[in-house]
Design a protein around this motif. Structure first.
Motif, PDB file in Angstrom:
ATOM      1  N   LEU A  85      16.242  20.452 -27.270  1.00 39.52           N
ATOM      2  CA  LEU A  85      16.510  20.378 -25.839  1.00 39.52           C
ATOM      3  C   LEU A  85      15.928  19.099 -25.240  1.00 39.52           C
ATOM      4  N   PRO A  86      16.620  18.498 -24.272  1.00 42.23           N
ATOM      5  CA  PRO A  86      16.059  17.337 -23.575  1.00 42.23           C
ATOM      6  C   PRO A  86      14.779  17.726 -22.835  1.00 42.23           C
ATOM      7  N   MET A  87      13.862  16.773 -22.694  1.00 41.38           N
ATOM      8  CA  MET A  87      12.597  16.987 -22.003  1.00 41.38           C
ATOM      9  C   MET A  87      12.653  16.323 -20.633  1.00 41.38           C
ATOM     10  N   TYR A  88      12.122  17.017 -19.618  1.00 38.05           N
ATOM     11  CA  TYR A  88      12.129  16.488 -18.257  1.00 38.05           C
ATOM     12  C   TYR A  88      10.731  16.555 -17.655  1.00 38.05           C
ATOM     13  N   THR A  89      10.428  15.591 -16.803  1.00 32.63           N
ATOM     14  CA  THR A  89       9.181  15.597 -16.057  1.00 32.63           C
ATOM     15  C   THR A  89       9.436  16.188 -14.672  1.00 32.63           C
ATOM     16  N   TRP A  90       8.353  16.576 -13.993  1.00 32.91           N
ATOM     17  CA  TRP A  90       8.504  17.104 -12.635  1.00 32.91           C
ATOM     18  C   TRP A  90       9.060  16.050 -11.686  1.00 32.91           C
ATOM     19  N   GLU A  91       8.732  14.798 -11.934  1.00 26.35           N
ATOM     20  CA  GLU A  91       9.256  13.723 -11.084  1.00 26.35           C
ATOM     21  C   GLU A  91      10.782  13.703 -11.114  1.00 26.35           C
ATOM     22  N   GLU A  92      11.354  13.922 -12.301  1.00 25.20           N
ATOM     23  CA  GLU A  92      12.807  13.955 -12.429  1.00 25.20           C
ATOM     24  C   GLU A  92      13.385  15.241 -11.836  1.00 25.20           C
ATOM     25  N   ILE A  93      12.746  16.358 -12.112  1.00 24.61           N
ATOM     26  CA  ILE A  93      13.259  17.658 -11.653  1.00 24.61           C
ATOM     27  C   ILE A  93      13.295  17.736 -10.126  1.00 24.61           C
ATOM     28  N   LYS A  94      12.272  17.197  -9.470  1.00 21.08           N
ATOM     29  CA  LYS A  94      12.191  17.279  -8.008  1.00 21.08           C
ATOM     30  C   LYS A  94      13.329  16.534  -7.312  1.00 21.08           C
ATOM     31  N   LYS A  95      13.961  15.611  -8.025  1.00 16.30           N
ATOM     32  CA  LYS A  95      15.079  14.878  -7.424  1.00 16.30           C
ATOM     33  C   LYS A  95      16.313  15.759  -7.251  1.00 16.30           C
ATOM     34  N   HIS A  96      16.389  16.843  -8.016  1.00 18.73           N
ATOM     35  CA  HIS A  96      17.576  17.697  -8.010  1.00 18.73           C
ATOM     36  C   HIS A  96      17.352  18.903  -7.097  1.00 18.73           C
ATOM     37  N   ASN A  97      17.177  18.613  -5.821  1.00 15.85           N
ATOM     38  CA  ASN A  97      16.897  19.656  -4.833  1.00 15.85           C
ATOM     39  C   ASN A  97      17.900  19.657  -3.688  1.00 15.85           C
ATOM     40  N   LEU A  98      19.104  19.187  -3.991  1.00 15.18           N
ATOM     41  CA  LEU A  98      20.162  19.128  -2.977  1.00 15.18           C
ATOM     42  C   LEU A  98      21.132  20.287  -3.165  1.00 15.18           C
ATOM     43  N   GLN A  99      21.896  20.562  -2.126  1.00 15.49           N
ATOM     44  CA  GLN A  99      22.866  21.647  -2.221  1.00 15.49           C
ATOM     45  C   GLN A  99      23.929  21.347  -3.273  1.00 15.49           C
ATOM     46  N   THR A 100      24.194  20.071  -3.498  1.00 12.37           N
ATOM     47  CA  THR A 100      25.196  19.666  -4.484  1.00 12.37           C
ATOM     48  C   THR A 100      24.581  19.330  -5.846  1.00 12.37           C
TER      49      THR A 100
END
Length: 298
Positions: A59-74
């Motif tokens: 599985l790909p690895m993600y940091t919280w910095e990257e995850i927090k960017k995906h907080n939009l309705q779209t």
């Protein structure tokens, strides 16, 4: 019941360490289904320096910095038990509505997910199709703005709830509650037949049928009468912490919830019934004043 709770807490806090068998962090190591892991990888697949063996996870690895960017309705990502899920397309199909998913987008949603989904076998079927990766080794299990110790203590509390079977309903309780509703309906019909449908009668009947639900807007001090009168919904704090818990078990977990609040300096608001009535009336007046000012004086 008090002894059982005490025994359960002692098991959970053996040697001063919280042990969460289902999931959680113990001594800095992540546990899942009773198997210890570190930095997101099973200990058996770790090198001596603590780094994961290459290829131990596809599985790909993600940091919280990257995850927090995906907080939009779209564009909505969630983290559940260190797994990262893209729920963007699923949001509109979610039985609980899309708003709750959007609220937790870009965050760890482990605890709210477990609180709302009792049948893990069913939801796992849907989660598999949404899985896109996992937290990178070394990333904390929650965002940095969360109190890690508080999260851990709450998970211990939930484990206590599960160990004491407080999520299991008592069918007799709900049968008696149904009888209560039928008796109130019969009382209303009796009053109408005996006293007619004048203003005083109408007001009294409205009060009789709705007051228990009005009381359920805040925690009201426990007593046999208050519990019966509000259908045990006078425990609103416990109700929102454990939404799938049958209401007749709220009073059993309330002492532990109060202790947790006291430990972290959080208010546990528990009002006498008359004060709750007064606060409700004052709240309704404030709401009414806002509407009057908005629609009649502007």
């Amino acid at each position: 019941m008090g002894l059982r709770m005490k025994d359960c807490e002692e098991r959970q806090k053996a040697n001063g360490v919280h042990e969460i068998k289902r999931y959680g962090e113990v001594n800095g190591k992540w546990e899942s289904n009773g198997k210890a892991v570190a930095n997101g990888q099973p200990l058996g697949k770790q090198e001596a320096n603590g780094k994961p063996v290459a290829g131990s996870s596809s599985l790909p690895m993600y940091t919280w910095e990257e995850i927090k960017k995906h907080n939009l309705q779209t564009d909505q990502w969630l983290v559940i038990r260190r797994k990262v899920y893209d729920v963007t397309k699923w949001a509109d199909k979610h039985p609980g509505g899309s708003r709750v998913l959007n609220h937790y987008a870009g965050e760890d949603a482990t605890d709210v997910f477990l609180a709302m989904h009792l049948d893990q076998a069913v939801v796992q079927k849907y989660l598999k199709t949404l899985l896109i990766g996992e937290l990178a080794p070394g990333e904390p299990s929650q965002e940095q703005n969360k109190n890690v110790q508080l999260v851990e203590d709450f998970r211990v509390l939930r484990k206590t709830v599960e160990d004491l079977n407080l999520l299991e309903p008592n069918l007799l309780f709900f049968f008696m509650h149904l009888l209560q509703i039928l008796l109130l309906e019969a009382l209303v019909l009796f009053i109408l037949r005996s006293f007619g449908n004048g203003w005083l009668t109408t007001i009294f009947i409205s009060f009789l049928l709705t007051i228990s639900q009005v009381l359920a807007t805040c925690n009201v001090k426990q007593s046999f009468f208050n519990d019966w009168f509000s259908g045990h919904l006078n425990f609103q704090i416990e109700h929102h912490l454990f939404p799938t818990m049958p209401r007749h078990n709220y009073y059993k977990i309330a002492p532990l919830v109060r202790s947790l609040c006291a430990k972290y300096g959080m208010d546990y608001v528990n009002k006498p019934m008359l004060k709750a009535f007064g606060d409700i009336v004052r709240s309704l007046k404030r709401s009414g004043d806002l509407w009057v000012n908005a629609y009649y004086y502007t």
